[in-house]
Design a protein around this motif. Structure first.
Motif, mmCIF file in Angstrom:
data_model
loop_
_atom_site.group_PDB
_atom_site.id
_atom_site.type_symbol
_atom_site.label_atom_id
_atom_site.label_comp_id
_atom_site.label_asym_id
_atom_site.label_seq_id
_atom_site.Cartn_x
_atom_site.Cartn_y
_atom_site.Cartn_z
ATOM 1 N N VAL A 277 0.859 -1.184 0.000
ATOM 2 C CA VAL A 277 0.000 0.000 0.000
ATOM 3 C C VAL A 277 0.893 1.232 0.000
ATOM 4 C CG1 VAL A 277 -1.888 -1.172 1.197
ATOM 5 C CG2 VAL A 277 -0.143 0.039 2.528
ATOM 6 N N ASN A 278 0.315 2.382 -0.282
ATOM 7 C CA ASN A 278 1.089 3.617 -0.177
ATOM 8 C C ASN A 278 0.414 4.588 0.763
ATOM 9 O OD1 ASN A 278 -0.723 5.430 -1.851
ATOM 10 N ND2 ASN A 278 -0.193 3.913 -3.423
ATOM 11 N N GLY A 279 1.220 5.519 1.286
ATOM 12 C CA GLY A 279 0.680 6.482 2.223
ATOM 13 C C GLY A 279 1.620 7.653 2.429
ATOM 14 N N PRO A 280 1.155 8.666 3.164
ATOM 15 C CA PRO A 280 1.922 9.895 3.342
ATOM 16 C C PRO A 280 2.914 9.810 4.505
ATOM 17 C CG PRO A 280 -0.195 10.120 4.408
ATOM 18 C CD PRO A 280 -0.188 8.761 3.774
ATOM 19 N N MET A 281 3.951 10.626 4.416
ATOM 20 C CA MET A 281 4.912 10.806 5.496
ATOM 21 C C MET A 281 5.145 12.303 5.651
ATOM 22 S SD MET A 281 8.757 9.191 5.838
ATOM 23 C CE MET A 281 8.204 7.552 5.354
ATOM 24 N N ALA A 282 5.109 12.803 6.882
ATOM 25 C CA ALA A 282 5.244 14.239 7.110
ATOM 26 C C ALA A 282 5.708 14.491 8.543
ATOM 27 C CB ALA A 282 3.914 14.950 6.839
ATOM 28 N N ARG A 283 5.899 15.777 8.855
ATOM 29 C CA ARG A 283 6.391 16.138 10.178
ATOM 30 C C ARG A 283 5.266 16.355 11.178
ATOM 31 N NH1 ARG A 283 8.935 20.228 7.407
ATOM 32 N NH2 ARG A 283 8.251 21.746 8.979
ATOM 33 N N SER A 284 4.015 16.303 10.741
ATOM 34 C CA SER A 284 2.908 16.507 11.675
ATOM 35 C C SER A 284 1.759 15.562 11.351
ATOM 36 C CB SER A 284 2.412 17.960 11.631
ATOM 37 O OG SER A 284 1.619 18.186 10.480
ATOM 38 N N LEU A 285 1.006 15.226 12.376
ATOM 39 C CA LEU A 285 -0.173 14.385 12.187
ATOM 40 C C LEU A 285 -1.245 15.133 11.401
ATOM 41 C CD1 LEU A 285 -1.527 11.684 12.810
ATOM 42 C CD2 LEU A 285 -2.329 12.655 14.973
ATOM 43 N N LEU A 548 -6.349 7.921 12.922
ATOM 44 C CA LEU A 548 -5.843 9.293 12.943
ATOM 45 C C LEU A 548 -6.486 10.091 14.071
ATOM 46 C CD1 LEU A 548 -5.769 10.022 9.109
ATOM 47 C CD2 LEU A 548 -3.794 9.727 10.610
ATOM 48 N N ALA A 549 -7.782 9.915 14.261
ATOM 49 C CA ALA A 549 -8.470 10.622 15.349
ATOM 50 C C ALA A 549 -7.939 10.169 16.706
ATOM 51 C CB ALA A 549 -9.980 10.382 15.255
ATOM 52 N N MET A 550 -7.700 8.868 16.851
ATOM 53 C CA MET A 550 -7.147 8.368 18.111
ATOM 54 C C MET A 550 -5.715 8.866 18.302
ATOM 55 S SD MET A 550 -8.672 4.474 18.505
ATOM 56 C CE MET A 550 -7.975 3.850 16.968
ATOM 57 N N GLY A 551 -4.977 8.977 17.202
ATOM 58 C CA GLY A 551 -3.624 9.499 17.289
ATOM 59 C C GLY A 551 -3.603 10.908 17.864
ATOM 60 N N LYS A 552 -4.582 11.724 17.492
ATOM 61 C CA LYS A 552 -4.683 13.080 18.040
ATOM 62 C C LYS A 552 -4.853 13.043 19.554
ATOM 63 C CE LYS A 552 -6.865 15.321 14.037
ATOM 64 N NZ LYS A 552 -8.098 15.997 13.578
ATOM 65 N N VAL A 554 -3.919 10.663 21.573
ATOM 66 C CA VAL A 554 -2.668 10.207 22.181
ATOM 67 C C VAL A 554 -1.681 11.367 22.280
ATOM 68 C CG1 VAL A 554 -0.666 8.698 21.903
ATOM 69 C CG2 VAL A 554 -2.961 7.815 21.436
ATOM 70 N N LEU A 555 -1.577 12.160 21.216
ATOM 71 C CA LEU A 555 -0.657 13.299 21.248
ATOM 72 C C LEU A 555 -1.102 14.345 22.263
ATOM 73 C CD1 LEU A 555 0.157 13.843 17.456
ATOM 74 C CD2 LEU A 555 1.528 12.675 19.180
ATOM 75 N N GLU A 556 -2.414 14.541 22.382
ATOM 76 C CA GLU A 556 -2.921 15.466 23.395
ATOM 77 C C GLU A 556 -2.551 14.992 24.793
ATOM 78 O OE1 GLU A 556 -7.120 15.834 22.810
ATOM 79 O OE2 GLU A 556 -6.909 16.819 20.846
ATOM 80 N N ALA A 557 -2.684 13.703 25.031
ATOM 81 C CA ALA A 557 -2.324 13.155 26.339
ATOM 82 C C ALA A 557 -0.829 13.324 26.608
ATOM 83 C CB ALA A 557 -2.715 11.680 26.408
ATOM 84 N N LEU A 558 -0.015 13.069 25.602
ATOM 85 C CA LEU A 558 1.432 13.193 25.765
ATOM 86 C C LEU A 558 1.859 14.631 26.034
ATOM 87 C CD1 LEU A 558 2.766 10.769 23.003
ATOM 88 C CD2 LEU A 558 3.337 10.669 25.446
ATOM 89 N N SER A 559 1.118 15.584 25.494
ATOM 90 C CA SER A 559 1.495 16.991 25.671
ATOM 91 C C SER A 559 0.961 17.592 26.960
ATOM 92 C CB SER A 559 0.995 17.819 24.484
ATOM 93 O OG SER A 559 -0.419 17.816 24.433
ATOM 94 N N SER A 560 0.140 16.842 27.681
ATOM 95 C CA SER A 560 -0.434 17.377 28.919
ATOM 96 C C SER A 560 0.619 17.409 30.016
ATOM 97 C CB SER A 560 -1.630 16.528 29.366
ATOM 98 O OG SER A 560 -1.198 15.245 29.786
ATOM 99 N N ASN A 561 0.418 18.297 30.975
ATOM 100 C CA ASN A 561 1.370 18.449 32.085
ATOM 101 C C ASN A 561 0.975 17.655 33.313
ATOM 102 O OD1 ASN A 561 3.040 20.296 30.685
ATOM 103 N ND2 ASN A 561 1.570 21.945 31.120
ATOM 104 N N THR A 562 -0.138 16.920 33.224
ATOM 105 C CA THR A 562 -0.587 16.162 34.392
ATOM 106 C C THR A 562 0.241 14.902 34.554
ATOM 107 O OG1 THR A 562 -2.236 15.046 33.004
ATOM 108 C CG2 THR A 562 -2.928 17.022 34.228
#
Length: 562
Positions: A277-285, A548-552, A554-562
């Motif tokens: 299969v093919n798909g995109p690669m980039a620096r941001s989700l 992709l929605a779940m990835g967002k 996960v990134l939100e959780a990782l960026s949290s300060n809690t």
């Protein structure tokens, strides 16, 4: 300029030398780095070189620093001219190649002509060509572009220029994209590191003693150098996710049928037991989602009969996800930085209110062995015949293909029946567990020293009365199983980096076997210090929007300060 066509005559060494010379000659003199500005070969990290060298103008740096989504917005508003953007990325891609050996083809003239046409269209009509209006997009070598080779690492394909563009290229260009380069791959695109006998080895710009992965390693090196805002690669066993992880990028491995594959070159034509299969690669989700929606919105099923007529759908996720964590695959324990990234991510997800359960890796070994058996089912004949055309030898990384035994039709049918039964059992386990996703490593390390993929490790597999050699694929086991299952998979940068003072082998570490022991003993904390750490999030088949929605989240959780 475009890469001059080279006739495939002479020895494979001569063909490769001429092709490399032609590629370099396609780079205009003004985009060749002056000798006095070249970083020393001993400089490992060259990602900051464009900003510090003084060779790029402030405008060029401003353009190439932006993400694909940011660029599209500025192009649409008229703040940026497409021609200026194209030229900036052509120059930066040329620099990236001179520092990492990441390109296989250039088509700079085509890029500038296309970009000018974009600017003229916008000025004349006040309308955009499409959602990708004026956006430079790099393509992996296997995507056909008219007039350019698609060697996929074989000297025999040099001079066999494509007569037309691939279906995906046609779709992207009609949506406004601008093509300017194609990127290097390993031989037949079947090595997890980018090296071949035509162009040589591609290096990781974040640390040039380490690998940028494979087989889309030219793409990952180029994007990590910001020589491309967004690139397209392919994946049959991890060929998007492994290089993305090695360089700290984002990528989506979609299920077969979501994006078009028509008129692309395969390293093993006709191998369809596990689909590429093919798909995109980039620096941001954000860029990954933007690209994916743009492609599907162009109705690719009208261009490729293999595409599923499935429009892009908004996703409503449950407020609390149920995520299964797979700490290891039962064969290779991840190296210390990957284990730490998993622990941090799991803790952050729990703190955010998501439910975490354990995922038993009981099926992983069977899945990766199935993958290996399907890869070498032809006894390596497809690759061997291509090499024989010019007398090119097998590379040492391809030992399993060189020594494999071909299956007969009946045994191949049995193998595919085993695959289908494996897919059935895995889905039943997934549904029984009631999970939304699996969180696991992309690879058991963040990256490895260049040249570490020396040999395909072999094991015996009894098929009827014949013992055949197959790849155990220890380096791709975390990704390859999901190719067998055809699951939607996201490799994402966690934002964490290796810390040599923290990421050391635990005294309680117990190897799961010889391969596990070798992988962890080869881990070099000093070399890896400061390099990015990625993980993988997996959803079921054709759940690209959901992963992709779940990835967002996960990134939100990782960026949290809690």
């Amino acid at each position: 300029m475009a890469t001059p066509v080279v006739a495939a005559s002479g020895s494979w060494e001569q063909i490769g030398a001429k092709k490399r010379e032609a590629l370099m000659s396609s780079i205009p003199q003004e985009w060749r780095i002056p000798a006095g500005l070249l970083p020393p070969v001993t400089q490992d990290d060259v990602t900051d070189w464009p900003d510090t060298s003084g060779w790029f103008t402030p405008d060029e740096l401003a353009i190439t620093s932006l993400t694909a989504s940011e660029l599209v917005a500025k192009l649409a508003s008229g703040e940026f001219k497409s021609e200026d953007v194209a030229k900036a990325f052509c120059k930066r891609a040329a620099a990236a190649h001179q520092l990492t050996n990441c390109l296989s083809e250039t088509c700079f003239d085509r890029a500038i002509a296309t970009a000018r046409a974009r600017d003229e269209h916008l000025a004349r009509t006040g309308k955009l060509v499409g959602p990708l209006h004026g956006l430079p997009i790099s393509l992996k070598d296997n995507f056909n572009l008219k007039g350019l080779d698609a060697t996929v690492g074989f000297s025999s394909h040099v001079g066999d220029a494509a007569k037309s563009d691939s279906a995906l290229a046609e779709l992207l260009e009609s949506a406004g994209a601008v093509f300017y380069v194609k990127t290097n791959v390993p031989t037949a695109m079947m090595i997890a590191e980018t090296v071949n006998n035509v162009f040589g080895r591609t290096l990781n710009p974040k640390h040039r003693q380490t690998t940028s992965g494979g087989s889309s390693g030219g793409e990952s090196a180029l994007i990590a150098m910001r020589g491309s805002p967004l690139g397209v690669g392919s994946d049959i066993g991890g060929s998007l996710r492994i290089p993305a992880a090695c360089t700290g990028l984002f990528t989506l491995r979609p299920s077969a049928g979501r994006f078009p594959v028509r008129h692309t070159r395969s390293g093993m034509p006709g191998q369809e037991a596990v689909q590429s299969v093919n798909g995109p690669m980039a620096r941001s989700l954000t860029d990954i989602e933007f690209y994916s929606k743009s492609v599907v919105d162009e109705r690719p099923w009208l261009r490729d009969p293999r595409c599923v007529p499935l429009p892009w759908q908004p996703v409503e996720l449950p407020t609390k996800l149920k995520i299964a964590v797979m700490w290891h695959d039962g064969m290779v324990q991840p190296t210390p930085p990957v284990i730490r990234a998993l622990r941090v991510t799991v803790d952050k997800l729990r703190d955010a209110g998501h439910e975490i359960v354990e995922w038993d890796p009981v099926d992983q070994k069977e899945g990766v062995v199935l993958l290996g058996r399907m890869f070498v089912a032809d006894g390596g004949t497809a690759i061997r015949k291509e090499l024989e055309r010019t007398g090119e030898p097998f590379r040492p990384e391809m030992l399993a293909y060189e020594t494999a035994t071909e299956l007969g039709t009946y045994d191949m049918w049995r193998l595919q029946s085993e695959r289908t039964e494996f897919q059935n059992r895995y889905l039943d386990r997934w549904n029984s567990a009631g999970i939304d996703a699996i969180l696991c490593p992309t690879i058991p390390f963040n990256t490895v020293k260049s040249g570490s993929f020396k040999h395909g490790k072999l094991s015996g597999w009894r098929q009827g009365t014949v013992t055949v050699a197959v790849l155990t694929l220890d380096k791709v086991a975390y990704t390859g199983v999901f190719n067998v299952l055809d699951y939607s998979s996201l490799s994402f940068a966690t934002g964490l980096t290796v810390d040599k003072n923290i990421d050391t082998l635990d005294s309680a570490y117990e190897a799961l076997g010889d391969v596990c022991k070798a992988v962890n003993e080869e881990y070099d904390a000093d070399m890896m210090d400061g390099l990015p750490i990625s993980l993988q999030l997996v959803a079921r088949r054709l759940e690209e929007e959901k992963v992709l929605a779940m990835g967002k989240l996960v990134l939100e959780a990782l960026s949290s300060n809690t």
